[in-house]
Design a protein around this motif. Structure first.
Motif, PDB file in Angstrom:
ATOM      1  N   PHE A 284       0.861  -1.186   0.000  1.00 37.76           N
ATOM      2  CA  PHE A 284       0.000   0.000   0.000  1.00 37.76           C
ATOM      3  C   PHE A 284       0.890   1.226   0.000  1.00 37.76           C
ATOM      4  O   PHE A 284       1.548   1.527   1.004  1.00 37.76           O
ATOM      5  N   GLY A 285       0.976   1.892  -1.151  1.00 38.90           N
ATOM      6  CA  GLY A 285       1.820   3.076  -1.227  1.00 38.90           C
ATOM      7  C   GLY A 285       1.952   3.577  -2.652  1.00 38.90           C
ATOM      8  O   GLY A 285       1.305   3.075  -3.580  1.00 38.90           O
ATOM      9  N   TYR A 286       2.846   4.547  -2.822  1.00 41.18           N
ATOM     10  CA  TYR A 286       2.958   5.282  -4.072  1.00 41.18           C
ATOM     11  C   TYR A 286       4.238   4.947  -4.830  1.00 41.18           C
ATOM     12  O   TYR A 286       5.297   4.736  -4.235  1.00 41.18           O
ATOM     13  N   THR A 287       4.117   4.928  -6.150  1.00 42.76           N
ATOM     14  CA  THR A 287       5.284   4.769  -7.012  1.00 42.76           C
ATOM     15  C   THR A 287       5.990   6.118  -7.161  1.00 42.76           C
ATOM     16  O   THR A 287       5.515   7.150  -6.678  1.00 42.76           O
ATOM     17  N   GLU A 288       7.111   6.095  -7.863  1.00 43.49           N
ATOM     18  CA  GLU A 288       7.867   7.327  -8.088  1.00 43.49           C
ATOM     19  C   GLU A 288       7.030   8.366  -8.834  1.00 43.49           C
ATOM     20  O   GLU A 288       7.220   9.576  -8.657  1.00 43.49           O
ATOM     21  N   ASN A 289       6.108   7.904  -9.655  1.00 42.46           N
ATOM     22  CA  ASN A 289       5.233   8.815 -10.391  1.00 42.46           C
ATOM     23  C   ASN A 289       3.986   9.206  -9.611  1.00 42.46           C
ATOM     24  O   ASN A 289       3.078   9.846 -10.157  1.00 42.46           O
ATOM     25  N   GLY A 290       3.920   8.803  -8.343  1.00 42.43           N
ATOM     26  CA  GLY A 290       2.804   9.213  -7.501  1.00 42.43           C
ATOM     27  C   GLY A 290       1.534   8.430  -7.689  1.00 42.43           C
ATOM     28  O   GLY A 290       0.433   8.917  -7.371  1.00 42.43           O
ATOM     29  N   ILE A 291       1.652   7.195  -8.168  1.00 39.06           N
ATOM     30  CA  ILE A 291       0.465   6.355  -8.372  1.00 39.06           C
ATOM     31  C   ILE A 291       0.275   5.436  -7.171  1.00 39.06           C
ATOM     32  O   ILE A 291       1.171   4.657  -6.823  1.00 39.06           O
ATOM     33  N   LEU A 292      -0.879   5.525  -6.540  1.00 34.34           N
ATOM     34  CA  LEU A 292      -1.200   4.670  -5.402  1.00 34.34           C
ATOM     35  C   LEU A 292      -1.511   3.262  -5.882  1.00 34.34           C
ATOM     36  O   LEU A 292      -2.398   3.064  -6.709  1.00 34.34           O
ATOM     37  N   ASN A 293      -0.753   2.292  -5.380  1.00 37.43           N
ATOM     38  CA  ASN A 293      -1.006   0.878  -5.657  1.00 37.43           C
ATOM     39  C   ASN A 293      -1.475   0.198  -4.378  1.00 37.43           C
ATOM     40  O   ASN A 293      -0.852   0.358  -3.313  1.00 37.43           O
ATOM     41  N   VAL A 294      -2.562  -0.542  -4.495  1.00 39.41           N
ATOM     42  CA  VAL A 294      -3.077  -1.360  -3.401  1.00 39.41           C
ATOM     43  C   VAL A 294      -2.929  -2.812  -3.829  1.00 39.41           C
ATOM     44  O   VAL A 294      -3.645  -3.286  -4.724  1.00 39.41           O
ATOM     45  N   VAL A 295      -1.980  -3.497  -3.228  1.00 40.62           N
ATOM     46  CA  VAL A 295      -1.634  -4.873  -3.596  1.00 40.62           C
ATOM     47  C   VAL A 295      -2.154  -5.807  -2.512  1.00 40.62           C
ATOM     48  O   VAL A 295      -1.811  -5.645  -1.336  1.00 40.62           O
ATOM     49  N   VAL A 296      -2.970  -6.767  -2.888  1.00 41.34           N
ATOM     50  CA  VAL A 296      -3.561  -7.671  -1.907  1.00 41.34           C
ATOM     51  C   VAL A 296      -2.731  -8.947  -1.799  1.00 41.34           C
ATOM     52  O   VAL A 296      -2.215  -9.466  -2.797  1.00 41.34           O
ATOM     53  N   GLU A 297      -2.605  -9.453  -0.595  1.00 43.61           N
ATOM     54  CA  GLU A 297      -1.947 -10.739  -0.364  1.00 43.61           C
ATOM     55  C   GLU A 297      -2.669 -11.833  -1.133  1.00 43.61           C
ATOM     56  O   GLU A 297      -3.881 -11.785  -1.324  1.00 43.61           O
ATOM     57  N   GLY A 298      -1.944 -12.852  -1.565  1.00 42.74           N
ATOM     58  CA  GLY A 298      -2.512 -13.917  -2.380  1.00 42.74           C
ATOM     59  C   GLY A 298      -3.641 -14.663  -1.701  1.00 42.74           C
ATOM     60  O   GLY A 298      -3.608 -14.923  -0.500  1.00 42.74           O
ATOM     61  N   ALA A 299      -4.632 -15.047  -2.500  1.00 46.82           N
ATOM     62  CA  ALA A 299      -5.727 -15.864  -1.979  1.00 46.82           C
ATOM     63  C   ALA A 299      -5.310 -17.313  -1.800  1.00 46.82           C
ATOM     64  O   ALA A 299      -5.908 -18.046  -1.006  1.00 46.82           O
ATOM     65  N   THR A 300      -4.280 -17.753  -2.534  1.00 48.60           N
ATOM     66  CA  THR A 300      -3.765 -19.100  -2.313  1.00 48.60           C
ATOM     67  C   THR A 300      -3.124 -19.201  -0.937  1.00 48.60           C
ATOM     68  O   THR A 300      -2.646 -18.207  -0.381  1.00 48.60           O
ATOM     69  N   ASP A 301      -3.092 -20.425  -0.401  1.00 47.15           N
ATOM     70  CA  ASP A 301      -2.451 -20.609   0.902  1.00 47.15           C
ATOM     71  C   ASP A 301      -0.984 -21.001   0.776  1.00 47.15           C
ATOM     72  O   ASP A 301      -0.342 -21.328   1.766  1.00 47.15           O
ATOM     73  N   TRP A 302      -0.437 -20.967  -0.449  1.00 45.98           N
ATOM     74  CA  TRP A 302       0.979 -21.298  -0.645  1.00 45.98           C
ATOM     75  C   TRP A 302       1.795 -20.171  -0.049  1.00 45.98           C
ATOM     76  O   TRP A 302       1.809 -19.045  -0.556  1.00 45.98           O
ATOM     77  N   ALA A 303       2.510 -20.440   1.053  1.00 48.41           N
ATOM     78  CA  ALA A 303       2.901 -19.397   2.002  1.00 48.41           C
ATOM     79  C   ALA A 303       4.317 -18.856   1.856  1.00 48.41           C
ATOM     80  O   ALA A 303       4.777 -18.121   2.724  1.00 48.41           O
ATOM     81  N   ALA A 304       5.016 -19.166   0.772  1.00 55.13           N
ATOM     82  CA  ALA A 304       6.402 -18.714   0.671  1.00 55.13           C
ATOM     83  C   ALA A 304       6.536 -17.192   0.647  1.00 55.13           C
ATOM     84  O   ALA A 304       7.570 -16.658   1.044  1.00 55.13           O
ATOM     85  N   TRP A 305       5.518 -16.503   0.181  1.00 56.54           N
ATOM     86  CA  TRP A 305       5.605 -15.043   0.029  1.00 56.54           C
ATOM     87  C   TRP A 305       4.543 -14.289   0.821  1.00 56.54           C
ATOM     88  O   TRP A 305       4.335 -13.102   0.603  1.00 56.54           O
ATOM     89  N   THR A 306       3.873 -14.954   1.763  1.00 47.43           N
ATOM     90  CA  THR A 306       2.666 -14.362   2.350  1.00 47.43           C
ATOM     91  C   THR A 306       2.834 -13.831   3.771  1.00 47.43           C
ATOM     92  O   THR A 306       1.851 -13.683   4.493  1.00 47.43           O
ATOM     93  N   ASP A 307       4.040 -13.510   4.191  1.00 48.93           N
ATOM     94  CA  ASP A 307       4.273 -12.934   5.532  1.00 48.93           C
ATOM     95  C   ASP A 307       3.787 -13.840   6.657  1.00 48.93           C
ATOM     96  O   ASP A 307       3.308 -13.373   7.692  1.00 48.93           O
ATOM     97  N   GLY A 308       3.931 -15.148   6.461  1.00 48.30           N
ATOM     98  CA  GLY A 308       3.587 -16.087   7.513  1.00 48.30           C
ATOM     99  C   GLY A 308       2.725 -17.229   7.007  1.00 48.30           C
ATOM    100  O   GLY A 308       2.218 -17.196   5.890  1.00 48.30           O
ATOM    101  N   VAL A 309       2.565 -18.243   7.831  1.00 51.78           N
ATOM    102  CA  VAL A 309       1.836 -19.444   7.440  1.00 51.78           C
ATOM    103  C   VAL A 309       0.366 -19.141   7.204  1.00 51.78           C
ATOM    104  O   VAL A 309      -0.185 -18.174   7.734  1.00 51.78           O
ATOM    105  N   ARG A 310      -0.265 -20.004   6.400  1.00 49.97           N
ATOM    106  CA  ARG A 310      -1.685 -19.852   6.063  1.00 49.97           C
ATOM    107  C   ARG A 310      -2.388 -21.184   6.368  1.00 49.97           C
ATOM    108  O   ARG A 310      -2.795 -21.908   5.469  1.00 49.97           O
ATOM    109  N   THR A 311      -2.509 -21.492   7.621  1.00 48.76           N
ATOM    110  CA  THR A 311      -2.918 -22.815   8.081  1.00 48.76           C
ATOM    111  C   THR A 311      -4.382 -23.116   7.782  1.00 48.76           C
ATOM    112  O   THR A 311      -5.288 -22.383   8.200  1.00 48.76           O
ATOM    113  N   ARG A 312      -4.603 -24.192   7.059  1.00 54.40           N
ATOM    114  CA  ARG A 312      -5.967 -24.628   6.745  1.00 54.40           C
ATOM    115  C   ARG A 312      -6.714 -24.957   8.031  1.00 54.40           C
ATOM    116  O   ARG A 312      -6.178 -25.584   8.950  1.00 54.40           O
ATOM    117  N   GLY A 313      -7.968 -24.548   8.111  1.00 56.67           N
ATOM    118  CA  GLY A 313      -8.778 -24.777   9.304  1.00 56.67           C
ATOM    119  C   GLY A 313      -8.783 -23.599  10.248  1.00 56.67           C
ATOM    120  O   GLY A 313      -9.559 -23.578  11.212  1.00 56.67           O
TER     121      GLY A 313
END
Length: 364
Positions: A284-313
């Motif tokens: 959540f923030g701005y690029t060098e050109n001042g464009i606000l990007n809102v990037v959502v965490e992945g809906a998949t539970d594959w957790a290598a890039w998701t800031d922590g485990v995504r435990t089923r259940g």
């Protein structure tokens, strides 16, 4: 620091083993390899009942005594579901349950697994939807098992064969995966772009579509799979990851659409934000050109890039934002359903952001 994994394949295998993939023949390919029985897990509504009042309140505008011309627009933004039917169905269940508040859902790419070789037609195989589920092409949606770019017609057939209820205006491009959707009573135009095919044609279409939006006074939301460029001006909220992924990954590319959007803003256009996924962690923030990007965490539970485990259940298994845009007040409101804490124990439950004056109103 030395990794406990011998190589990247061992690391991938680890994250596969702790994912819901082990219960899905789409990934295991051989039914005999699928873990049985599949454990039942709590309903997504019950797991997120404590966020219900935040979600409902986020859809509100100020009192009708003000006589505002436009109502807020509320929708679900999710991304990178990567062929996980169970997770897609849980999002559909949520949208169906709260359809009085949510107008539609938008998935910003990576509908397939690692490639088109791992594919599930959610629109056909998933549960019935009471609201439209719009789609967008992601990088993994465009490649075959050998990681070669496939013909656009093949990608289109997999992602855009169920668009009857979308009510969108497709760009006049062959096998278009580029479209806009207007919400006149909300004063909003949504523009969805394709990062991978026919870029030059889309650039021309985008300029024209933005110019028309400016003439009509619409506030514009763009959406594409990848952020328009690197976020360099970060907003201090849990909806922006502080993990140093840049040290282990190649730098993001600048998407050509960035310059067109920047020109629109410079010319006085009303720009809300660009919605994206791809990173699998929040931004959540701005690029060098001042464009606000809102990037959502992945809906998949594959957790290598998701800031922590995504435990089923647990509630960590699901992840998407309920997003409201209020063009009268100039507000973006996000409510996180599912994974709402990172490995630093930073909360990302809800955010209200003034996109006109570029300031946080509240974040929890």
């Amino acid at each position: 620091m030395k990794s406990k994994f011998k190589d990247i394949n061992e690391l991938i295998s680890y994250y596969d083993r702790i994912s819901g993939k082990i219960y899905d023949v789409t990934f295991m390919k051989d039914e005999a390899k699928v873990v049985r029985p599949i454990p039942e897990i709590p309903d997504i509504i019950e797991l997120n009942r404590d966020m219900e009042h935040y979600m409902i309140k986020s859809t509100s505008c100020r009192t009708e005594l003000f006589g505002d011309d436009y109502d807020p627009l509320t929708f679900v933004h999710f991304s990178d579901v990567h062929a996980m039917l169970e997770l897609w169905d849980r999002i559909v269940t949520y949208v169906n349950h709260y359809s009085d508040y949510i107008s539609f859902a938008l998935h910003t790419g990576d509908y397939c697994g690692g490639s088109q070789g791992t594919f599930r037609d959610f629109y056909k195989d998933g549960i019935d939807r009471s609201r439209p589920f719009l789609n967008c092409v992601g990088n993994h949606d465009t490649i075959d098992l050998e990681r070669k770019l496939v013909e656009k017609c093949e990608t289109h057939a997999k992602l855009f064969s169920h668009t009857d209820d979308w009510d969108v205006n497709f760009a006049d491009i062959e096998y278009s995966m580029t479209y806009s959707k207007d919400f006149p009573d909300r004063n909003i135009r949504l523009i969805v772009l394709d990062n991978y095919y026919d870029i030059a044609k889309q650039m021309t279409w985008l300029r024209d579509t933005l110019a028309d939006a400016k003439e009509k006074g619409y506030h514009v939301i763009t959406a594409m799979h990848e952020p328009t460029a690197s976020i360099v001006d970060h907003v201090d909220t849990g909806f922006d990851s502080i993990t140093d992924y840049a040290s282990i990954d190649s730098p993001p590319k600048i998407i050509p659409f960035e310059s067109v959007i920047a020109d629109f803003i410079a010319d006085g256009g009303n720009f809300v934000c660009n919605l994206a996924g791809h990173d699998h962690h929040d931004g959540f923030g701005y690029t060098e050109n001042g464009i606000l990007n809102v990037v959502v965490e992945g809906a998949t539970d594959w957790a290598a890039w998701t800031d922590g485990v995504r435990t089923r259940g647990t509630r960590l298994y699901d992840c998407f934002n309920v997003m409201t845009v209020d063009t009268v007040m100039g507000l973006i409101k996000l409510v996180r359903i599912g994974d709402n804490v990172d490995h630093f124990m930073r909360s990302k439950k809800a955010l209200c952001y003034d996109y006109i004056n570029k300031k946080i109103i509240s974040t929890i």
